[in-house]
Design an enzyme around this catalytic site. Sequence first.
Site, PDB file in Angstrom:
ATOM      1  N   ARG A 150       5.942  -4.313  -0.916  1.00 48.23           N
ATOM      2  CA  ARG A 150       4.954  -3.246  -1.081  1.00 48.23           C
ATOM      3  C   ARG A 150       5.399  -2.285  -2.191  1.00 48.23           C
ATOM      4  O   ARG A 150       4.641  -1.978  -3.109  1.00 48.23           O
ATOM      5  CB  ARG A 150       4.760  -2.474   0.211  1.00 48.23           C
ATOM      6  CG  ARG A 150       3.848  -1.250   0.043  1.00 48.23           C
ATOM      7  CD  ARG A 150       3.728  -0.413   1.285  1.00 48.23           C
ATOM      8  NE  ARG A 150       3.245  -1.216   2.418  1.00 48.23           N
ATOM      9  CZ  ARG A 150       3.993  -1.625   3.402  1.00 48.23           C
ATOM     10  NH1 ARG A 150       5.278  -1.313   3.423  1.00 48.23           N
ATOM     11  NH2 ARG A 150       3.495  -2.327   4.384  1.00 48.23           N
TER      12      ARG A 150
ATOM     13  N   ASN B 122       3.524  -2.098  -5.885  1.00 47.31           N
ATOM     14  CA  ASN B 122       2.919  -0.852  -6.371  1.00 47.31           C
ATOM     15  C   ASN B 122       3.547  -0.399  -7.676  1.00 47.31           C
ATOM     16  O   ASN B 122       2.848   0.000  -8.604  1.00 47.31           O
ATOM     17  CB  ASN B 122       3.069   0.240  -5.315  1.00 47.31           C
ATOM     18  CG  ASN B 122       1.965   0.189  -4.288  1.00 47.31           C
ATOM     19  OD1 ASN B 122       0.854   0.609  -4.550  1.00 47.31           O
ATOM     20  ND2 ASN B 122       2.268  -0.366  -3.135  1.00 47.31           N
TER      21      ASN B 122
ATOM     22  N   SER C 285       7.389  -7.232   3.746  1.00 42.62           N
ATOM     23  CA  SER C 285       6.316  -6.283   3.423  1.00 42.62           C
ATOM     24  C   SER C 285       6.902  -4.979   2.908  1.00 42.62           C
ATOM     25  O   SER C 285       6.371  -4.372   1.975  1.00 42.62           O
ATOM     26  CB  SER C 285       5.430  -6.039   4.650  1.00 42.62           C
ATOM     27  OG  SER C 285       6.164  -5.335   5.624  1.00 42.62           O
TER      28      SER C 285
END
Lengths: 156, 294
Positions: free
Chosen positions: B228, B232, B224
């Site tokens: 992440r 993004n 994660s």
Amino acid sequence: MNINLTLIGQMLAFVCFVWFCMKFVWPPILAAMAEREKKIADGLAAADRASHDLELAKEKAVERLKEAKEEAAGIIDSANKRASQLVEEAKDAAVAEADRVKASAQAEIEQETNRAREHLRSEVAALSLAGAEKVLGAAIDREAHSELVEKLASEL
Amino acid sequence: MASAGETQTVSEYIVHHLTNLTYGKLPAGFERYDGSIVGEGGAWTMAHGGAEVSAMGFNAIHVDSMMWSIGLGIVFCWLFRSVAKKAESGVPSGMVNAFEMIVGFVDDTVRDTFHGHNKLVAPLALTVFVWVFLMNLMDLIPVDLIPHTLMLLGVEYQKIVPSTDPNITMGMAVGVFILMLYYSIKVKGFGFVKELTLNPFNHWIFIPVNLFMEVVGLLAKPFSLGLRLFGNMYAGEMIFILIAALFSAGIAWMVPAGLLQIGWAIFHILIITLQAFIFMVLTIVYLSMAHEDH
């Protein structure tokens, strides 16, 4: 999205940069910041202390001033007293001197008077002898009648 | 739109922008773009096109990602080292002040989140924060500027935002994961095994179930963390590329595309900072969890 050797390369780079940061970047910056913090804290404390000291000094100064004023008042007082005392003393001395001068003058006058009296007396004796000589027309024996004349003169 | 050729379509443009400059080993017998066959034992070479990149598999390295990433890392080290040299207890000025503010901010965050004693965590957090921020910052450079300039100089592909490369983000996440495992074992010792096997059901029968759940939970952390940031930044970069493609849609699209470009760039300033901050905070939190002995 393909995972390849870049992953390993990035991990190695990551380790290197973290190591560099831990060794050469973080400690000096943090040390400088901590030292500055301490300096500022010390400075503030010193300022506090100084203002406290100033307060104390002010109080002390006020006290000193008061003391000085009291002292000055005391000195003026005693000076005044001393001055009046001096005046008093001078006055006394003057009076005494005046008395002394008066006394000596009086003594002198008395002396003069006595002397004049003596003189007068002797003159009177001589005069009365001369008068008597003229009246009697004969010389009177000075030695024989001097006692009489003396007596007469002392009665004058 | 700055395109390589007149016939380039929008999708070709996008794919071109999303391809890394790759150096890797082509397997033996692979037919290259120019028709030549790779000889016995394979060959290390620059990849030419997506097909060659996928043929290289794991034995490849994204030259552009690595160079930008290491370059920005060096920029970080150089900037902060110069500040560290200048930093003294006197009145700070200009750049020293600005960088000390960042250091102070990171230090505060670490103090708030991390309660163990570890000299590594704060410098690690600073490195992660500034480095990731710098990598993300490359996103604000106009998408065509550097790739197109380099293309004129003969470099075929160029992706200048390292954090849009999952290798880069996962590389850091795995680095953090290794640290997590190291400190978990160092601090907790056998307690770490207990944590994995006897949680949440404290009975020996449930050990396999616990182990499965805990290991999944443990592995989810680096995934994660890395994905992440990658997601993004990749999405942000994608939108920049799409906006750039919009410029080619005709003269009437110039103004709206320009406005979109400006708007997204301004919004992206927030995103790049936020993602760098999140990466840093999660790194601290994960390491903090590794230090907490229950």
